[in-house]
Design a protein around this motif. Structure first.
Motif, PDB file in Angstrom:
ATOM      1  N   HIS A  63       0.974  -0.991  -0.375  1.00 56.43           N
ATOM      2  CA  HIS A  63      -0.283  -0.220   0.081  1.00 56.43           C
ATOM      3  C   HIS A  63       0.788   1.115   0.056  1.00 56.43           C
ATOM      4  O   HIS A  63       0.407   2.398   0.210  1.00 56.43           O
ATOM      5  N   ARG A  64       2.503   1.537   0.268  1.00 61.10           N
ATOM      6  CA  ARG A  64       2.983   2.385  -0.069  1.00 61.10           C
ATOM      7  C   ARG A  64       2.509   3.367   1.276  1.00 61.10           C
ATOM      8  O   ARG A  64       2.673   4.288   0.703  1.00 61.10           O
ATOM      9  N   ALA A  65       2.679   3.211   2.906  1.00 60.67           N
ATOM     10  CA  ALA A  65       1.746   3.321   3.717  1.00 60.67           C
ATOM     11  C   ALA A  65       3.049   2.699   4.230  1.00 60.67           C
ATOM     12  O   ALA A  65       3.851   2.217   4.641  1.00 60.67           O
ATOM     13  N   PRO A  87      -1.121   6.298   4.261  1.00 57.16           N
ATOM     14  CA  PRO A  87      -0.117   6.239   2.367  1.00 57.16           C
ATOM     15  C   PRO A  87       1.156   6.865   2.992  1.00 57.16           C
ATOM     16  O   PRO A  87       0.567   8.348   3.433  1.00 57.16           O
TER      17      PRO A  87
END
Length: 112
Positions: A63-65, A87
Motif C-alpha cells: 500500500h506504500r504506507a 499512506p
C-alpha cells in the motif's frame, strides 16, 4: 468569503471521509473481540498464524504506507489482523483486514 469557502470545503471532506468509513464498516463482517498484545503473542504460535511483523511489512509495502496500528481480532470463526495504515501521500488513513492464517488481504486492496 474565503473563510466560508474553506469551512464548506473542510465540512465536505469530513463528510466524505465519514461516509467512506461507514461504507467500509458495513461491507466488512463485524469483528469479534480483539486480543491484547499478550494474547496476540500467545495466539500466533498456538493457532499457527502468520507472523504479524511479516504481515505488517508486506501490507505496508503493498500500500506504500506506514503501519500506525495493528490488532489481532476474531471474525467469523477465524483470526484476522486489522491494520491501520497511513499512506506516504497521507491522503487518508486506510484500514486493511488480513487473514491471520494465510496472510491474504481480505479488504482494503492496494492501489494499482
Amino acid at each position: 468569503m474565503r473563510v466560508s469557502l474553506l469551512i464548506l470545503a473542510f465540512s465536505c471532506m469530513a463528510g466524505a471521509a465519514l461516509l467512506a468509513r461507514n461504507a467500509w464498516a458495513q461491507q466488512a463482517e463485524p469483528l469479534g473481540g480483539c486480543l491484547s498484545p499478550q494474547e496476540m503473542r500467545e495466539a500466533v504460535p498456538e493457532h499457527h498464524l502468520a507472523d504479524s511483523y511479516r504481515v505488517i511489512k508486506h501490507v505496508s509495502s503493498e500500500h506504500r504506507a506506514e503501519a500506525v496500528g495493528a490488532k489481532l481480532c476474531r471474525q467469523g470463526g477465524k483470526f484476522v489482523y486489522e491494520l491501520t495504515l497511513l499512506p506516504h501521500d497521507a491522503k487518508e488513513v486506510l484500514h486493511v483486514l488480513v487473514d491471520a492464517m494465510t496472510g491474504e488481504t481480505l479488504s482494503g486492496k492496494p492501489p494499482k
